[in-house]
Design an enzyme around this catalytic site. Sequence first.
Site, mmCIF file in Angstrom:
data_model
loop_
_atom_site.group_PDB
_atom_site.id
_atom_site.type_symbol
_atom_site.label_atom_id
_atom_site.label_comp_id
_atom_site.label_asym_id
_atom_site.label_seq_id
_atom_site.Cartn_x
_atom_site.Cartn_y
_atom_site.Cartn_z
ATOM 1 N N LYS A 9 0.820 -1.214 0.000
ATOM 2 C CA LYS A 9 0.000 0.000 0.000
ATOM 3 C C LYS A 9 0.861 1.276 0.000
ATOM 4 O O LYS A 9 2.066 1.233 0.286
ATOM 5 C CB LYS A 9 -0.940 -0.036 1.212
ATOM 6 C CG LYS A 9 -1.968 -1.175 1.129
ATOM 7 C CD LYS A 9 -3.001 -1.071 2.248
ATOM 8 C CE LYS A 9 -4.015 -2.189 2.155
ATOM 9 N NZ LYS A 9 -5.081 -2.044 3.178
ATOM 10 N N TYR A 49 -12.403 -1.763 -3.785
ATOM 11 C CA TYR A 49 -12.948 -1.875 -2.427
ATOM 12 C C TYR A 49 -14.468 -1.714 -2.401
ATOM 13 O O TYR A 49 -15.035 -1.399 -1.345
ATOM 14 C CB TYR A 49 -12.281 -0.839 -1.520
ATOM 15 C CG TYR A 49 -10.900 -1.253 -1.035
ATOM 16 C CD1 TYR A 49 -10.720 -2.418 -0.285
ATOM 17 C CD2 TYR A 49 -9.779 -0.476 -1.310
ATOM 18 C CE1 TYR A 49 -9.460 -2.806 0.163
ATOM 19 C CE2 TYR A 49 -8.510 -0.860 -0.851
ATOM 20 C CZ TYR A 49 -8.365 -2.022 -0.120
ATOM 21 O OH TYR A 49 -7.123 -2.405 0.338
ATOM 22 N N PHE A 57 -15.511 3.888 6.757
ATOM 23 C CA PHE A 57 -14.131 4.207 6.386
ATOM 24 C C PHE A 57 -13.883 4.162 4.877
ATOM 25 O O PHE A 57 -12.760 4.376 4.428
ATOM 26 C CB PHE A 57 -13.149 3.276 7.109
ATOM 27 C CG PHE A 57 -13.374 1.800 6.871
ATOM 28 C CD1 PHE A 57 -12.900 1.177 5.721
ATOM 29 C CD2 PHE A 57 -14.039 1.025 7.815
ATOM 30 C CE1 PHE A 57 -13.093 -0.184 5.503
ATOM 31 C CE2 PHE A 57 -14.238 -0.342 7.611
ATOM 32 C CZ PHE A 57 -13.763 -0.936 6.450
ATOM 33 N N ARG A 85 -2.417 -14.391 4.551
ATOM 34 C CA ARG A 85 -3.139 -13.751 5.664
ATOM 35 C C ARG A 85 -2.345 -13.896 6.972
ATOM 36 O O ARG A 85 -2.277 -12.974 7.780
ATOM 37 C CB ARG A 85 -4.527 -14.366 5.828
ATOM 38 C CG ARG A 85 -5.398 -14.294 4.584
ATOM 39 C CD ARG A 85 -5.999 -12.954 4.302
ATOM 40 N NE ARG A 85 -6.962 -12.554 5.297
ATOM 41 C CZ ARG A 85 -7.644 -11.428 5.250
ATOM 42 N NH1 ARG A 85 -7.448 -10.568 4.247
ATOM 43 N NH2 ARG A 85 -8.498 -11.111 6.189
ATOM 44 N N THR A 91 -5.584 -7.122 10.609
ATOM 45 C CA THR A 91 -5.845 -5.847 9.916
ATOM 46 C C THR A 91 -5.332 -4.660 10.726
ATOM 47 O O THR A 91 -4.702 -3.749 10.195
ATOM 48 C CB THR A 91 -7.360 -5.683 9.667
ATOM 49 O OG1 THR A 91 -7.822 -6.818 8.942
ATOM 50 C CG2 THR A 91 -7.665 -4.412 8.889
ATOM 51 N N ARG A 102 2.373 -6.576 9.100
ATOM 52 C CA ARG A 102 1.679 -5.401 9.658
ATOM 53 C C ARG A 102 2.251 -4.991 11.002
ATOM 54 O O ARG A 102 2.317 -3.802 11.318
ATOM 55 C CB ARG A 102 0.180 -5.676 9.720
ATOM 56 C CG ARG A 102 -0.457 -5.545 8.327
ATOM 57 C CD ARG A 102 -1.849 -6.061 8.306
ATOM 58 N NE ARG A 102 -2.543 -5.766 7.064
ATOM 59 C CZ ARG A 102 -3.625 -6.409 6.655
ATOM 60 N NH1 ARG A 102 -4.131 -7.388 7.399
ATOM 61 N NH2 ARG A 102 -4.216 -6.082 5.522
ATOM 62 N N ASN A 112 -2.257 0.214 6.663
ATOM 63 C CA ASN A 112 -1.755 -1.047 7.215
ATOM 64 C C ASN A 112 -0.826 -1.818 6.272
ATOM 65 O O ASN A 112 -0.740 -3.042 6.330
ATOM 66 C CB ASN A 112 -2.916 -1.904 7.719
ATOM 67 C CG ASN A 112 -3.871 -2.325 6.626
ATOM 68 O OD1 ASN A 112 -3.721 -1.906 5.483
ATOM 69 N ND2 ASN A 112 -4.827 -3.155 6.954
ATOM 70 N N HIS A 115 -2.240 -5.391 1.527
ATOM 71 C CA HIS A 115 -3.532 -6.061 1.345
ATOM 72 C C HIS A 115 -3.268 -7.489 0.892
ATOM 73 O O HIS A 115 -2.332 -7.733 0.133
ATOM 74 C CB HIS A 115 -4.365 -5.347 0.269
ATOM 75 C CG HIS A 115 -5.535 -6.158 -0.191
ATOM 76 N ND1 HIS A 115 -6.719 -6.209 0.502
ATOM 77 C CD2 HIS A 115 -5.681 -7.018 -1.241
ATOM 78 C CE1 HIS A 115 -7.556 -7.034 -0.113
ATOM 79 N NE2 HIS A 115 -6.941 -7.540 -1.172
ATOM 80 N N GLU A 126 -9.710 -10.649 -7.637
ATOM 81 C CA GLU A 126 -8.768 -9.535 -7.483
ATOM 82 C C GLU A 126 -7.592 -9.663 -8.460
ATOM 83 O O GLU A 126 -7.126 -8.658 -9.009
ATOM 84 C CB GLU A 126 -8.292 -9.454 -6.033
ATOM 85 C CG GLU A 126 -9.439 -9.048 -5.104
ATOM 86 C CD GLU A 126 -9.054 -8.958 -3.634
ATOM 87 O OE1 GLU A 126 -9.887 -8.463 -2.852
ATOM 88 O OE2 GLU A 126 -7.933 -9.380 -3.252
HETATM 89 P P1 CMP Z 1 -7.452 -4.535 3.556
HETATM 90 O O1 CMP Z 1 -7.020 -5.872 3.992
HETATM 91 O O2 CMP Z 1 -6.881 -3.976 2.311
HETATM 92 O O3 CMP Z 1 -9.056 -4.551 3.413
HETATM 93 C C1 CMP Z 1 -9.865 -3.433 3.631
HETATM 94 C C2 CMP Z 1 -9.113 -2.268 4.170
HETATM 95 O O4 CMP Z 1 -9.911 -1.309 4.822
HETATM 96 C C3 CMP Z 1 -8.171 -2.741 5.271
HETATM 97 O O5 CMP Z 1 -7.137 -3.499 4.743
HETATM 98 C C4 CMP Z 1 -7.779 -1.422 5.908
HETATM 99 O O6 CMP Z 1 -6.832 -0.700 5.120
HETATM 100 C C5 CMP Z 1 -9.135 -0.702 5.833
HETATM 101 N N1 CMP Z 1 -9.890 -0.837 7.086
HETATM 102 C C6 CMP Z 1 -10.453 -1.935 7.580
HETATM 103 N N2 CMP Z 1 -11.098 -1.666 8.743
HETATM 104 C C7 CMP Z 1 -10.939 -0.358 8.948
HETATM 105 C C8 CMP Z 1 -11.374 0.540 9.960
HETATM 106 N N3 CMP Z 1 -12.110 0.114 11.002
HETATM 107 N N4 CMP Z 1 -11.015 1.822 9.857
HETATM 108 C C9 CMP Z 1 -10.290 2.262 8.796
HETATM 109 N N5 CMP Z 1 -9.847 1.456 7.800
HETATM 110 C C10 CMP Z 1 -10.166 0.169 7.882
#
Ligand code: CMP
Length: 139
Positions: A9, A49, A57, A85, A91, A102, A112, A115, A126
Amino acid sequence: MQKTFSIIKPDAVASGRAGQILAHLEGAGFRIVAMRMTRLSQSVAGGFYAVHKERPFYNSLVTFMMEGPVVLLALEREDAVKTLREVMGATNPANAADGTIRKLFAESIERNAIHGSDAPETAAQELAYFFTSVELNQL
Ligand code: CMP
């Protein structure tokens, strides 16, 4: 062998961690099948997304994903989806296990670092969103 999809990212690329994350992934047994550095447009990031469209968010997430270059990855190994994962960690980096990407590199639950597809079906969607079948099968 199974393929999965990953994005390094904008936060991790901007902080100069892309190479370390790639090394971490290769060290975990992933083969890089396809890789491209790009900058996501609003429609591409928003479409990627779309499943989160109703989440509070969503707009912030899409804006973050557009803020700088990302690295798109097609990765392969046994049990690739589940293993990625595990290697990424939770996350929210505050909940991520020691040694995960992470835990090592993420700034926050949104910023984070990486992905990874959450299921084999999602991985197929994807991968096809970003890579052609030729790119996914030629190497
Ligand atoms: P990712 O695994 O790319 O999938 C969805 C993304 O949304 C996640 O990583 C984070 O970057 C973002 N995300 C998920 N939960 C939250 C949250 N509670 N607040 C802000 N961003 C979030």
